[in-house]
Design an enzyme around this catalytic site. Sequence first.
Site, mmCIF file in Angstrom:
data_model
loop_
_atom_site.group_PDB
_atom_site.id
_atom_site.type_symbol
_atom_site.label_atom_id
_atom_site.label_comp_id
_atom_site.label_asym_id
_atom_site.label_seq_id
_atom_site.Cartn_x
_atom_site.Cartn_y
_atom_site.Cartn_z
ATOM 1 N N GLU A 35 25.677 -42.777 19.904
ATOM 2 C CA GLU A 35 26.468 -42.512 21.095
ATOM 3 C C GLU A 35 25.965 -43.489 22.155
ATOM 4 O O GLU A 35 24.755 -43.536 22.404
ATOM 5 C CB GLU A 35 26.217 -41.061 21.530
ATOM 6 C CG GLU A 35 27.184 -40.600 22.562
ATOM 7 C CD GLU A 35 26.819 -39.249 23.163
ATOM 8 O OE1 GLU A 35 26.034 -38.499 22.556
ATOM 9 O OE2 GLU A 35 27.334 -38.974 24.259
ATOM 10 N N ARG A 260 14.258 -35.671 11.669
ATOM 11 C CA ARG A 260 14.161 -36.775 12.611
ATOM 12 C C ARG A 260 12.712 -37.213 12.772
ATOM 13 O O ARG A 260 11.779 -36.463 12.476
ATOM 14 C CB ARG A 260 14.793 -36.430 13.950
ATOM 15 C CG ARG A 260 14.162 -35.267 14.667
ATOM 16 C CD ARG A 260 15.070 -34.756 15.779
ATOM 17 N NE ARG A 260 15.202 -35.730 16.856
ATOM 18 C CZ ARG A 260 16.386 -36.137 17.348
ATOM 19 N NH1 ARG A 260 17.508 -35.688 16.860
ATOM 20 N NH2 ARG A 260 16.436 -36.981 18.341
ATOM 21 N N LYS A 270 17.052 -39.800 24.451
ATOM 22 C CA LYS A 270 17.640 -40.779 25.371
ATOM 23 C C LYS A 270 17.748 -40.197 26.775
ATOM 24 O O LYS A 270 17.564 -40.912 27.759
ATOM 25 C CB LYS A 270 19.026 -41.197 24.867
ATOM 26 C CG LYS A 270 18.956 -42.256 23.784
ATOM 27 C CD LYS A 270 20.345 -42.671 23.335
ATOM 28 C CE LYS A 270 20.920 -41.652 22.379
ATOM 29 N NZ LYS A 270 22.248 -42.005 21.882
HETATM 30 P P1 ATP Z 1 18.707 -38.659 21.360
HETATM 31 O O1 ATP Z 1 18.488 -37.182 21.334
HETATM 32 O O2 ATP Z 1 17.474 -39.448 21.342
HETATM 33 O O3 ATP Z 1 19.644 -39.078 22.434
HETATM 34 P P2 ATP Z 1 20.827 -38.616 19.534
HETATM 35 O O4 ATP Z 1 20.745 -37.991 18.199
HETATM 36 O O5 ATP Z 1 21.584 -37.903 20.581
HETATM 37 O O6 ATP Z 1 19.382 -38.995 19.977
HETATM 38 P P3 ATP Z 1 22.702 -40.580 18.748
HETATM 39 O O7 ATP Z 1 23.105 -41.824 19.427
HETATM 40 O O8 ATP Z 1 23.683 -39.491 18.636
HETATM 41 O O9 ATP Z 1 21.401 -40.073 19.468
HETATM 42 O O10 ATP Z 1 22.062 -40.913 17.335
HETATM 43 C C1 ATP Z 1 22.578 -41.799 16.401
HETATM 44 C C2 ATP Z 1 21.971 -41.469 15.086
HETATM 45 O O11 ATP Z 1 20.558 -41.589 15.130
HETATM 46 C C3 ATP Z 1 22.271 -40.048 14.661
HETATM 47 O O12 ATP Z 1 22.652 -40.056 13.312
HETATM 48 C C4 ATP Z 1 20.980 -39.328 14.884
HETATM 49 O O13 ATP Z 1 20.858 -38.248 14.019
HETATM 50 C C5 ATP Z 1 19.948 -40.429 14.621
HETATM 51 N N1 ATP Z 1 18.686 -40.164 15.316
HETATM 52 C C6 ATP Z 1 18.514 -39.904 16.614
HETATM 53 N N2 ATP Z 1 17.225 -39.648 16.901
HETATM 54 C C7 ATP Z 1 16.540 -39.762 15.732
HETATM 55 C C8 ATP Z 1 15.160 -39.609 15.345
HETATM 56 N N3 ATP Z 1 14.224 -39.297 16.231
HETATM 57 N N4 ATP Z 1 14.843 -39.803 14.048
HETATM 58 C C9 ATP Z 1 15.782 -40.120 13.157
HETATM 59 N N5 ATP Z 1 17.083 -40.277 13.448
HETATM 60 C C10 ATP Z 1 17.477 -40.098 14.713
HETATM 61 MG MG MG Z 2 23.616 -37.357 20.250
#
Ligand code: ATP
Ligand code: MG
Length: 559
Positions: A35, A260, A270
């Site tokens: 995202e 994760r 983020k």
């Molecule tokens: P954040 O909570 O850090 O904003 P998010 O999951 O909201 O992370 P996205 O941009 O939606 O961020 O994530 C893109 C991809 O990266 C998704 O498939 C998510 O599951 C994966 N991802 C995010 N954080 C991690 C992590 N700490 N370890 C492994 N994969 C991750």
């Molecule tokens: Mg997300």
Amino acid sequence: MTSTIESTNFIHQIIDEHMATGRFGGRVHTRFPPEPNGYLHIGHAKSIWINYGTAELYGGKFNLRFDDTNPTKEEQEYIDSIIYDVKWLGADWEDRLFFASDYFQQLYEWAVQLIEAGKAYVDDLSPEEIREYRGTLTEPGKNSPYRDRSIEENLDLFQRMKDGEFPDGSRVLRAKIDMASPNVNLRDPIMYRILHAEHPRTGDAWCIYPMYDWAHGQSDSIEGITHSICTLEFENNRPLYDWFIEQLGIYAPQQIEFARLNLTYTLMSKRKLLRLVREGAVSGWDDPRMPTISGLRRRGYTPEAIRTFCDRIGVSKANSVVDIAMLEHAIREDLNQRAQRVMAVLKPLKVVIENYPEDQVEEMDAVNNPEDASMGTRKVPFSRVLYIEQDDFMEDPPKKFFRLTPGREVRLRYAYFITCTDVVKDADGNIVELRCTYDPATRGGDAPDGRKPKATLHWVSASHALDAEVRLYDHLFAAPDPEDAPEGQDFTANLNPNSLEVLPSARIEPFVEGAAPGSRYQFERQGYFCVDPDSTANRLVFNRTVGLRDTWAKIQRKQ
Ligand code: ATP
Ligand code: MG
């Protein structure tokens, strides 16, 4: 870059089974679906490598797709940085760069299809009421009074939502599933909300936006993704994604969840990283202390080291926390193999070699990388006035101090043995200069009589050395778990006040002159350093990537 994944993990086992049963006709097609609401971090790198590495391993395809469904939080700057970072990491999406916003029209038509099938309705409850009606984990929800609107009325209202007739928050489109479902995600989840907001890609074409849950699974379906790999927190969303796909009667990917990445001393949300940027706790998303890809890059990390780290931590279903020393170990190992060695004095102390001729300069031969003979040697200028490290001298040393002290002989790397004969102090008693003598018979660092000093020091020639600023870093957070804050405080209470130490008057051998930002070196005895973009033509700025002491290797040896 080619895959280094060898051992098979549980995801590969699932794929092997699909291969055997022919579920996807032998295809493997993955994607990384960020995202664009912030910069990527090391956790995303893990997801990228799992997705890209899996596609690579099976000779399949990998897409980069932005799940850009929330225009109020998303920005072009984030889209650009993510594209740059994924490419820099080495994952190749070829010509398959997509955006969920490319599918807005299709998603809209599918929503109409669900309304027509009596599977979706427009709800006039306020956001607070919707929350209230949803129930809790232990109590079922209750139906909205608008749930049984006629299909005609729903079609009319949804059209008018799209046409911009209603203000933000006044109505939503919901799936009609089951308000009593034990899975809260299935209690008539919201599919569309009204947002009169400019979208980075679709501008003001839309004033209703699909929810992530309505967009994500269908986007995977449209792209023909076979394995929708995501993190564990989406496990309970899977039945919802499957429900949408089934109601629409479209192609169904297989979702697979993994744990994760969590790292000690590191935050990986983020939203929270954005706070650090906004509140000025760091200089920006690419501050070398940030766990972002751009921060790690600026710090001096290589994509290869990041990939090695991701391979080593593996893929699992169980949440755990990885020791940050393991990440540091990976970059140290990589840079040990490839980094050019130079001598740099971080906190200079002037040394005058009294018996060395005033205008003489000698070129000493130095090894560029003892791990890689093909990197050759270089010349390092030696002269009468030098700098050594302040820490390498003590006037009144404790027993175990083997470095320079009055009357003692030490070796200057690649040069001569010197002996300290006198200490010069200023009016306040601070040591400002050492007087020494050298033994001309020890040129190159060996004595004909075989005597061996206990210490070898690095040094630079005062008149030849370049001025530089050196930035040393420690963990951004002082607590292993940054979220573990004192009562009533949040993670910012755990920020490490000593995470950055600036050394403004370092001196470096002339070899590094003109080094471009991003160039990496080992400063002998000090660690690995990378040229920072803040450098100017006259003055280099270096970031310490990592020190030489390997705490991870030590932990491993103990086990
Ligand atoms: P954040 O909570 O850090 O904003 P998010 O999951 O909201 O992370 P996205 O941009 O939606 O961020 O994530 C893109 C991809 O990266 C998704 O498939 C998510 O599951 C994966 N991802 C995010 N954080 C991690 C992590 N700490 N370890 C492994 N994969 C991750
Ligand atoms: Mg997300």
